[in-house]
Design an enzyme around this catalytic site. Structure first.
Site, PDB file in Angstrom:
ATOM      1  N   SER A 203      12.480  29.928 -11.784  1.00  0.00           N
ATOM      2  CA  SER A 203      11.186  30.114 -11.150  1.00  0.00           C
ATOM      3  C   SER A 203      11.031  31.585 -10.772  1.00  0.00           C
ATOM      4  O   SER A 203      11.123  32.448 -11.640  1.00  0.00           O
ATOM      5  CB  SER A 203      11.046  29.166  -9.964  1.00  0.00           C
ATOM      6  OG  SER A 203       9.725  29.145  -9.492  1.00  0.00           O
TER       7      SER A 203
ATOM      8  N   GLU B 125       5.935  21.150 -16.486  1.00  0.00           N
ATOM      9  CA  GLU B 125       6.082  22.096 -15.383  1.00  0.00           C
ATOM     10  C   GLU B 125       5.063  21.882 -14.265  1.00  0.00           C
ATOM     11  O   GLU B 125       5.393  21.929 -13.082  1.00  0.00           O
ATOM     12  CB  GLU B 125       5.949  23.538 -15.908  1.00  0.00           C
ATOM     13  CG  GLU B 125       7.129  24.023 -16.719  1.00  0.00           C
ATOM     14  CD  GLU B 125       8.259  24.570 -15.847  1.00  0.00           C
ATOM     15  OE1 GLU B 125       8.155  24.491 -14.607  1.00  0.00           O
ATOM     16  OE2 GLU B 125       9.234  25.073 -16.426  1.00  0.00           O
TER      17      GLU B 125
ATOM     18  N   HIS C 157       8.566  21.118 -12.701  1.00  0.00           N
ATOM     19  CA  HIS C 157       9.140  22.384 -12.269  1.00  0.00           C
ATOM     20  C   HIS C 157      10.325  22.157 -11.338  1.00  0.00           C
ATOM     21  O   HIS C 157      10.245  21.375 -10.385  1.00  0.00           O
ATOM     22  CB  HIS C 157       8.063  23.212 -11.571  1.00  0.00           C
ATOM     23  CG  HIS C 157       8.479  24.609 -11.260  1.00  0.00           C
ATOM     24  ND1 HIS C 157       8.723  25.537 -12.244  1.00  0.00           N
ATOM     25  CD2 HIS C 157       8.695  25.246 -10.078  1.00  0.00           C
ATOM     26  CE1 HIS C 157       9.060  26.684 -11.686  1.00  0.00           C
ATOM     27  NE2 HIS C 157       9.057  26.533 -10.373  1.00  0.00           N
TER      28      HIS C 157
END
Length: 513
Positions: free
Chosen positions: A196, A319, A415
């Site tokens: 990330s 995601e 995610h």
């Protein structure tokens, strides 16, 4: 399950450039925790590049983690403040397998994620990968949000340095170069990795000349080399942030005198409102300043600046599911639409709607799929393309496994679903790596969880050790090229797929952003 025991003191005393450190034992590893790699960035050193640590006499105890950087609320502005954060935060942690090694071990340096507003190195138990891969693992902190990524230098370069959060990361890598041999690590075999915002940080470092030679491999999980602001946007954001605190542009140095609580509150509001113009999905970002970061890092990759650095680039299958579930995708939508232009965005959305069955196959409606591709999937493809065209090597994978804990048990491989798989020691998931709160404990892995976790760990650790990812129990994994566009699908039974997002990828050809 995680235990910290004492050990014979002399076994764990290591001499660094600044002085001697005494470590501790974690599982089957030796660990040195809370190691300072720069002076505390407080007082006159706020918004300044990190300074070297003065030497100390005697042996410094390195048995407890240092404070986290000042944290903003993760999802809810009413959530209680993070306990144990501080402006004095520039510490790292070193984990080394306790078993003796015949030669210096390769090194994995991990940069945590958290949207550049939260997270800390101590969320990750480095002994997990150190022991499984027989490598040295380093986790680190860096300044966050307005402390690390407010472009105060754009308002007055005499008052602040630019990109101090990125400069912290470079300083940590320089510490590794200068000191890791004392811990049995090989400074010539350092791989930098992150997820990330950590993956975006790794992508940024690919374009930082000051970081050249500090790592020989890079892992970008749900990151890219394009999540930055231009200097004009960064300056406008900094002025707007000062205005929230009643500080005039003419006197930005007053920010140093502002209490931490007031800065934190203003930064939280600024972040959750989409920045200075309401269109910034991530308001606090590195800035292309013409100094530390001379250009968008993707351009440096395309120019061959890191052609000698093997890249492992990755994204999760769905995601954006977690962001749409939390209602946190509107600012991201505005930001992405602004970056590509409203006409191109509308055209892309029509294209994705036409392929709704394919969109549904990755977990959602056309808009959600488009957002995920714009933010994560296509930037991953573009960096792999750029590296390959420049004569370098890149490998691409998609994380397809659904972990059993919330929110992934409902949302699927969205995610950060890969994080508990990467940082857990079978047979249990370590939920601290997911939540940052060690009291959350552990959750038993199923057979598929163990297999997917092993595959992901093998992918990362083989790049660290050998300079290319491989799966001992999986199919052959070729480097990415534009003929086959091979991607490894990481799951319980890994699968090699050729251009699995081809129709959607073609829609992006010629689109900026």
């Amino acid at each position: 399950m995680s235990t910290v025991d004492s050990a014979a003191p002399d076994e764990l005393v290591v001499k660094t450039g600044a002085g001697a450190l005494r470590g501790t034992v974690r599982h089957e590893s030796h660990a040195w925790l809370g190691v300072p790699f720069a002076q505390p960035p407080v007082g006159d050193l706020k918004w300044r590049a990190p300074r070297p640590v003065p030497a100390w006499e005697g042996v410094r105890e390195a048995v407890e983690f240092g404070p986290a950087a000042v944290q903003l609320p993760r999802f809810d502005p009413t959530e209680p403040p993070y306990e144990g954060d501080s402006e004095d935060c520039l510490y790292l942690n070193v984990f080394v397998p306790a078993a003796p090694a015949a030669a210096a071990r390769p090194v994995l340096v991990w940069i945590h994620g958290g949207g550049f507003i939260f997270g800390t190195g101590k969320d990750y138990d480095g002994s997990v990968l150190a022991e499984r891969g027989d490598v040295v693992v380093v986790t680190l902190n860096y300044r966050l949000s307005s402390w690390g990524f407010l472009h105060l230098a754009g308002v007055d370069p005499e008052v602040a340095d630019s990109n101090v959060g990125v400069r912290d990361q470079v300083a940590a890598l320089e510490w590794v170069r200068d000191n890791i041999a004392a811990f049995g690590g090989d400074p010539a075999r350092v791989t930098v990795a992150g997820e990330s915002a950590g993956g975006m940080s790794v992508g940024t470092l690919l374009g930082v000349p000051a970081a050249r030679g500090l790592f020989r491999g890079a892992v970008l999980l749900s990151g890219s080399a394009a999540q930055l602001q231009d200097a004009a946007t960064g300056t406008a954001a900094a002025k707007a942030f000062l205005a929230r605190l009643g500080i005039p542009d003419s006197d930005p140095g007053r920010l140093r005198e502002t209490p931490v609580a007031a800065i934190r509150a203003a930064a939280a509001e600024f972040s959750m409102s989409g920045g200075h113009d309401g269109k910034q999905g991530i308001p606090f970002l590195p800035v292309v300043d013409g100094d530390l970061i001379p250009d968008v890092p993707l351009s440096a990759v395309a120019d061959g600046a890191v052609a000698d650095v093997p890249l492992l680039v990755a994204y999760c299958r769905d995601e954006m599911a977690i962001f749409t579930f939390m209602g946190d995708d509107n600012a991201v939508t505005r930001s992405l639409e602004a970056s590509v232009g409203p006409e191109a965005w509308a055209q892309l959305l029509r294209h994705y709607a036409a392929f709704e069955p394919e969109g549904a196959a990755v977990g959602g409606n056309a808009r959600k799929t488009l957002l995920g591709d714009a933010m994560f999937t296509m930037p991953s493809v573009r960096i792999a393309e750029a590296q390959t065209r420049a004569g370098g090597r890149a490998w691409l994978h998609r994380f397809d496994h659904q972990p059993p804990m919330a929110p992934y048990d409902v949302l699927g491989p969205t995610h950060a679903a890969d994080i508990p798989c990467l940082w857990s020691r079978a047979p249990s998931f370590d939920l601290a790596s997911l939540s940052g709160r060690p009291a959350d404990g552990f959750l038993a892995m199923g057979e598929a969880d163990r297999a997917a976790s092993a595959a992901l760990q093998d992918a990362v650790l083989s790049l660290v050790r050998e300079g290319r990812p491989s799966l001992p129990d999986g199919p052959h994994w070729p480097a990415y090229d534009e003929a086959s566009r091979a991607q490894m699908l990481i799951k319980a039974t890994p699968e090699l797929a050729l251009d699995p997002t081809g129709e959607r990828r073609k829609a992006w050809e010629g689109v900026r952003g």
